[in-house]
Design a protein around this motif. Sequence first.
Motif: not given
Length: 233
Positions: A30-34, A39-45
Amino acid sequence: MIDTVAFDADDTLWHNEHLFQDTQKELEAIVQRYRPGEDIHDALFAVEMRNLALFGYGIKGFTLSMVEAAIQLTEGRITAAEIHEIVALGKTMMQAPVDLLDGVEETLAQVTERFRVILITKGDIVDQTSKIERSGLADRFEQVEIVARKDAAVYRTIFRRHGIDPSRTVMVGNSMPSDVLPILELGGYGVHVPYALLWAHEAHDADPASTRFHRLERLSELPALLAHLARPS
């Protein structure tokens, strides 16, 4: 001598972490549409860690953190419809089948023949209660404790409430910080049964230097270990 065996639940008795990792991949899409390739791992963590004190452990807190991280990563461009997608991902996680690990039912049957058996798990009370009921294992446990966190103070309170001597207790789980280290601090026995997937928050580098620490490759090895520990010295 051993008289009580306490079990962790998620990723000790049934598969759990894969739900979080699979859902994170869907959030990433979903995030990669923007932000293509993001890579969302670090931000989500990082968001999860900030929110732990407010939301606690579990799927509900994870879902709220996914929403916050998505808004942050897309700089507010994410749509209401896409936020609804993320909420739906969380609902799907909460309704996922409870998939027992290999040998769990047989192991519990053997352990309950000889020892007092309790369950100590952390997380959201509604979600955890639902999983315990759907697992078919609820009647295996003399007591079930669902707690906000696991540390020596929490374990001490549980043991006092139920008249359990920690020095005669074995705690079995997949997490060193949550399952093993607290019981060792109280003078009990910690049994680590690693799971293939591990949330970064539960990572721990060094094994404790304690003769009361044991590691097993699989849960089915537990009855033999308990028989050894329960033998008079």
